[in-house]
Write an enzyme that holds these catalytic residues in place. Structure first.
Site, PDB file in Angstrom:
ATOM      1  N   LYS A  22       0.832  -1.212   0.000  1.00 51.66           N
ATOM      2  CA  LYS A  22       0.000   0.000   0.000  1.00 51.66           C
ATOM      3  C   LYS A  22       0.863   1.257   0.000  1.00 51.66           C
ATOM      4  CE  LYS A  22      -1.907   1.579   4.037  1.00 51.66           C
ATOM      5  NZ  LYS A  22      -1.559   3.007   4.254  1.00 51.66           N
ATOM      6  N   ASN A  23       1.843   1.298   0.900  1.00 54.20           N
ATOM      7  CA  ASN A  23       2.614   2.529   1.057  1.00 54.20           C
ATOM      8  C   ASN A  23       3.564   2.798  -0.110  1.00 54.20           C
ATOM      9  OD1 ASN A  23       1.238   3.003   3.378  1.00 54.20           O
ATOM     10  ND2 ASN A  23       2.904   2.431   4.769  1.00 54.20           N
ATOM     11  N   ARG A  92      -3.905  10.585   4.013  1.00 56.67           N
ATOM     12  CA  ARG A  92      -2.701  11.345   4.295  1.00 56.67           C
ATOM     13  C   ARG A  92      -1.771  11.432   3.083  1.00 56.67           C
ATOM     14  NH1 ARG A  92       0.310  13.415   8.152  1.00 56.67           N
ATOM     15  NH2 ARG A  92       2.540  13.071   7.968  1.00 56.67           N
ATOM     16  N   CYS A 116      -5.245   7.735   9.355  1.00 57.31           N
ATOM     17  CA  CYS A 116      -5.680   7.098  10.601  1.00 57.31           C
ATOM     18  C   CYS A 116      -5.580   8.051  11.770  1.00 57.31           C
ATOM     19  CB  CYS A 116      -4.795   5.891  10.895  1.00 57.31           C
ATOM     20  SG  CYS A 116      -5.406   4.391  10.174  1.00 57.31           S
ATOM     21  N   ARG A 121      -0.300  14.024  13.532  1.00 60.17           N
ATOM     22  CA  ARG A 121       0.545  13.696  12.388  1.00 60.17           C
ATOM     23  C   ARG A 121       0.899  14.987  11.673  1.00 60.17           C
ATOM     24  NH1 ARG A 121      -1.351   8.009   9.771  1.00 60.17           N
ATOM     25  NH2 ARG A 121       0.822   7.921   9.216  1.00 60.17           N
ATOM     26  N   PRO A 122       1.872  15.708  12.195  1.00 63.14           N
ATOM     27  CA  PRO A 122       2.221  16.997  11.603  1.00 63.14           C
ATOM     28  C   PRO A 122       2.896  16.829  10.247  1.00 63.14           C
ATOM     29  CG  PRO A 122       3.758  16.448  13.365  1.00 63.14           C
ATOM     30  CD  PRO A 122       2.751  15.336  13.307  1.00 63.14           C
ATOM     31  N   ILE A 123       2.931  17.908   9.468  1.00 62.82           N
ATOM     32  CA  ILE A 123       3.626  17.858   8.184  1.00 62.82           C
ATOM     33  C   ILE A 123       4.692  18.950   8.105  1.00 62.82           C
ATOM     34  CG2 ILE A 123       1.801  16.709   6.868  1.00 62.82           C
ATOM     35  CD1 ILE A 123       1.027  19.492   5.813  1.00 62.82           C
ATOM     36  N   ASP A 124       5.139  19.390   9.292  1.00 61.49           N
ATOM     37  CA  ASP A 124       6.118  20.490   9.326  1.00 61.49           C
ATOM     38  C   ASP A 124       7.418  20.133   8.595  1.00 61.49           C
ATOM     39  OD1 ASP A 124       6.195  18.633  11.522  1.00 61.49           O
ATOM     40  OD2 ASP A 124       7.832  19.795  12.388  1.00 61.49           O
ATOM     41  N   ASP A 305       3.530  -0.065  12.154  1.00 60.67           N
ATOM     42  CA  ASP A 305       2.343  -0.621  11.490  1.00 60.67           C
ATOM     43  C   ASP A 305       2.098  -2.093  11.840  1.00 60.67           C
ATOM     44  OD1 ASP A 305       1.855   1.814  10.375  1.00 60.67           O
ATOM     45  OD2 ASP A 305       2.484   1.289   8.346  1.00 60.67           O
ATOM     46  N   ILE A 327       6.655   5.848  17.609  1.00 60.61           N
ATOM     47  CA  ILE A 327       6.444   6.648  16.398  1.00 60.61           C
ATOM     48  C   ILE A 327       5.151   7.470  16.467  1.00 60.61           C
ATOM     49  CG2 ILE A 327       6.384   6.610  13.862  1.00 60.61           C
ATOM     50  CD1 ILE A 327       9.011   5.460  14.966  1.00 60.61           C
ATOM     51  N   ARG A 397      -9.225   0.077   4.204  1.00 56.43           N
ATOM     52  CA  ARG A 397      -8.238   1.032   3.674  1.00 56.43           C
ATOM     53  C   ARG A 397      -6.946   0.339   3.250  1.00 56.43           C
ATOM     54  NH1 ARG A 397      -6.335   4.866   7.663  1.00 56.43           N
ATOM     55  NH2 ARG A 397      -4.879   5.033   5.960  1.00 56.43           N
TER      56      ARG A 397
HETATM   57  C1  UD1 Z   1       4.303   6.418   6.730  1.00 56.32           C
HETATM   58  C2  UD1 Z   1       3.357   5.294   6.403  1.00 56.32           C
HETATM   59  C3  UD1 Z   1       2.685   4.776   7.651  1.00 56.32           C
HETATM   60  C4  UD1 Z   1       3.712   4.413   8.702  1.00 56.32           C
HETATM   61  C5  UD1 Z   1       4.702   5.557   8.931  1.00 56.32           C
HETATM   62  C6  UD1 Z   1       5.843   5.197   9.863  1.00 56.32           C
HETATM   63  C7  UD1 Z   1       2.595   5.867   4.172  1.00 56.32           C
HETATM   64  C8  UD1 Z   1       1.463   6.266   3.312  1.00 56.32           C
HETATM   65  N1  UD1 Z   1       2.344   5.783   5.475  1.00 56.32           N
HETATM   66  O1  UD1 Z   1       3.511   7.468   7.277  1.00 56.32           O
HETATM   67  O2  UD1 Z   1       1.906   3.614   7.309  1.00 56.32           O
HETATM   68  O3  UD1 Z   1       3.064   4.136   9.919  1.00 56.32           O
HETATM   69  O4  UD1 Z   1       5.271   5.967   7.674  1.00 56.32           O
HETATM   70  O5  UD1 Z   1       6.546   4.104   9.363  1.00 56.32           O
HETATM   71  O6  UD1 Z   1       3.685   5.597   3.703  1.00 56.32           O
HETATM   72  N2  UD1 Z   1       6.566  13.712  11.698  1.00 56.32           N
HETATM   73  C9  UD1 Z   1       6.694  15.029  12.069  1.00 56.32           C
HETATM   74  N3  UD1 Z   1       6.611  15.999  11.097  1.00 56.32           N
HETATM   75  C10 UD1 Z   1       6.402  15.690   9.791  1.00 56.32           C
HETATM   76  C11 UD1 Z   1       6.280  14.340   9.407  1.00 56.32           C
HETATM   77  C12 UD1 Z   1       6.357  13.369  10.398  1.00 56.32           C
HETATM   78  O7  UD1 Z   1       6.872  15.337  13.255  1.00 56.32           O
HETATM   79  O8  UD1 Z   1       6.351  16.606   8.964  1.00 56.32           O
HETATM   80  C13 UD1 Z   1       6.636  12.644  12.724  1.00 56.32           C
HETATM   81  C14 UD1 Z   1       5.323  11.886  12.876  1.00 56.32           C
HETATM   82  O9  UD1 Z   1       4.449  12.529  13.768  1.00 56.32           O
HETATM   83  C15 UD1 Z   1       5.800  10.555  13.408  1.00 56.32           C
HETATM   84  C16 UD1 Z   1       7.159  10.356  12.702  1.00 56.32           C
HETATM   85  O10 UD1 Z   1       7.553  11.654  12.276  1.00 56.32           O
HETATM   86  O11 UD1 Z   1       6.021  10.619  14.774  1.00 56.32           O
HETATM   87  C17 UD1 Z   1       7.129   9.411  11.548  1.00 56.32           C
HETATM   88  O12 UD1 Z   1       6.157   9.819  10.611  1.00 56.32           O
HETATM   89  P1  UD1 Z   1       6.336   9.573   9.056  1.00 56.32           P
HETATM   90  O13 UD1 Z   1       7.502   8.686   8.819  1.00 56.32           O
HETATM   91  O14 UD1 Z   1       6.283  10.880   8.365  1.00 56.32           O
HETATM   92  O15 UD1 Z   1       5.019   8.762   8.711  1.00 56.32           O
HETATM   93  P2  UD1 Z   1       4.128   8.919   7.407  1.00 56.32           P
HETATM   94  O16 UD1 Z   1       4.985   9.214   6.233  1.00 56.32           O
HETATM   95  O17 UD1 Z   1       2.988   9.797   7.712  1.00 56.32           O
END
Ligand code: UD1
Length: 416
Positions: A22-23, A92, A116, A121-124, A305, A327, A397
């Site tokens: 999926k990812n 997401r 989920c 789940r920030p995107i900073d 996961d 995580i 999903r």
């Molecule tokens: C991806 C996977 C998800 C998996 C996760 C961790 C996809 C579609 N989803 O999610 O299934 O659980 O990796 O292996 O590929 N973080 C920040 N700021 C950001 C981005 C992330 O603080 O801008 C933090 C998150 O809150 C979290 C950590 O970084 O604590 C890891 O998140 P991230 O690796 O970004 O997960 P996703 O890419 O959302």
């Protein structure tokens, strides 16, 4: 909506073939718009998140066709840089479209992403990286508006090895005039898959799988036919199921190395694992012994996961297990549901203490998120008696219709 009805207590016997991850598929779909030529992806699972992503692509003006497991994307008619609101809120991965839209159209607009409910789940990190590339990022009224007209290569240090941010930035850099360097990158196999996919389209990306990735800009990318890596989380879910339920289960189309951190944790006292070329067989009988401690980590550590499924396994294991979630902070919501089935789990902050019980019993439970939902399916299959799992749209999903798949290996499961 809908629910699964499971009569538990049978072993898992036979084999299951694992489809594309999926990812990976979601990311490669986002990357498919980097070329106006046709992209063909094989082995795409028929799951909710992929359907949402295909809707997003159609709304942007792409022609998308699905024939069985093959998806074809023709983005020559891409006319919009605005990721449509409704589907994007659900998923997401829509935020990963920022990088590829910026590369293709120099503009991208999205809503703050969904996914989920497993914690903040920030995107900073995504946005900070784009700003380092010279992209103007406006954030207003829940929208992110990006202008990449002046984007240039940069040397970027990620705060955390975020999977999504690493992927987004790789896609944002492919056409920049020079070499971009991304540091502290995520090392997940899906990142390597994205690199291989981009390079198969003519990109010059190096280093994925390690912490430094370089992207040398090229003028254009061409069409490609590609098979994404198999889903290590789906495979891991059924591997755990085989240990919980007993039996002899072969998982076909897997890369055993991607499952190393899980396989190392499966209790050797009650199961034998035979990894071979592209296959794993798990033979299991008797009550598994508890694994004292499991901590989720970035790859190659234990995947977040698979944490909920591991918690379900520990709930029927002999002994006490500690599970630490590093995580995503609120990822123990399904533990409450497992307790309704007789499990003994105490959660405090990011740690769960699981005291194994000899048996779970069938109950009515609610899937609270994708992987938590999968853990309830495993628990119900291992429990004695009948379970009903509600809100299975969460499970849909990321897993194909389980009422079609799991009976092949002896699980008594129906969808209502
Ligand atoms: C991806 C996977 C998800 C998996 C996760 C961790 C996809 C579609 N989803 O999610 O299934 O659980 O990796 O292996 O590929 N973080 C920040 N700021 C950001 C981005 C992330 O603080 O801008 C933090 C998150 O809150 C979290 C950590 O970084 O604590 C890891 O998140 P991230 O690796 O970004 O997960 P996703 O890419 O959302």
């Amino acid at each position: 909506m809908g629910k699964y009805i499971i009569e538990g207590g049978r072993g898992l016997y036979g084999s299951l073939t694992i489809k594309g991850a999926k990812n990976s598929v979601l990311t490669l779909l986002a990357a498919s718009i980097l070329t106006p030529e046709k992209v063909v992806l094989h082995g795409c699972p028929d799951i909710g998140d992929v359907a949402v992503m295909l809707r997003i692509l159609r709304k942007l003006g792409c022609k998308v066709e699905r024939t069985g497991d093959i998806v074809e994307i023709d983005s020559s008619g891409l006319h919009s840089y605005k990721i449509a609101c409704d589907p994007a809120k659900e998923l997401r991965s829509s935020v990963f479209m920022l990088g590829s839209l910026l590369s293709r159209l120099k503009r991208a607009k999205a809503v703050y992403p969904g996914g989920c409910d497993i914690g903040l789940r920030p995107i900073d990190i995504h946005l900070a990286g784009l700003r380092e590339l010279g992209v103007t990022v406006g954030e207003r009224h829940g929208h992110i508006d990006c202008d990449g007209t002046n984007a240039e290569p940069a040397d970027i240090m990620l705060d955390l090895p975020s999977v999504g941010a690493t992927e987004n930035l790789m896609m944002a850099c492919v056409f920049l005039n020079g070499v971009s360097i991304l540091r502290n990158c995520a090392k997940e196999p899906e990142i390597v898959d994205l690199q291989n996919f981009l390079n198969a389209m003519g990109a010059k990306v190096r280093g994925a799988g390690g912490s430094v990735i370089t992207v040398e800009g090229v003028k254009r990318l061409h069409g490609v036919e590609y098979t994404p890596i198999p889903d290590r989380i789906v495979a891991g879910t059924w591997a755990i199921g085989a240990v919980m339920c007993g039996g002899k289960l072969t998982l076909e189309n897997v890369i055993p190395e991607h499952l190393s951190s899980l396989l190392a944790k499966l209790p050797k006292s009650s199961c034998k694992i035979y990894p071979r070329d592209g296959k794993i067989t798990i033979e299991s009988k008797g009550r598994p012994r508890a694994v004292p401690k499991t901590e989720t980590m970035y790859y190659p550590g234990f995947p977040t996961d698979l944490q909920a499924q591991m918690t379900a396994l520990q709930s029927v294991s002999d002994g006490t297990a500690v599970i630490v979630e590093n995580i995503f902070e609120t990822r123990f919501r399904s533990a409450v549901e497992l307790c309704k089935m007789g499990a003994n789990i105490t959660v405090s902050g990011n740690t769960a203490v699981v005291r194994g019980v000899p048996e779970l019993y069938g109950s009515r439970v609610v899937a609270t998120d994708l992987r938590g939902g999968a853990s309830l399916v495993l628990a119900a299959a291992a429990a004695s008696g009948r379970s009903e799992i509600d809100e299975i749209h969460h499970i849909d999903r990321g897993y194909e219709d389980l009422a079609a798949i799991l009976p092949q290996v002896g699980v008594d499961i129906k969808r209502e």
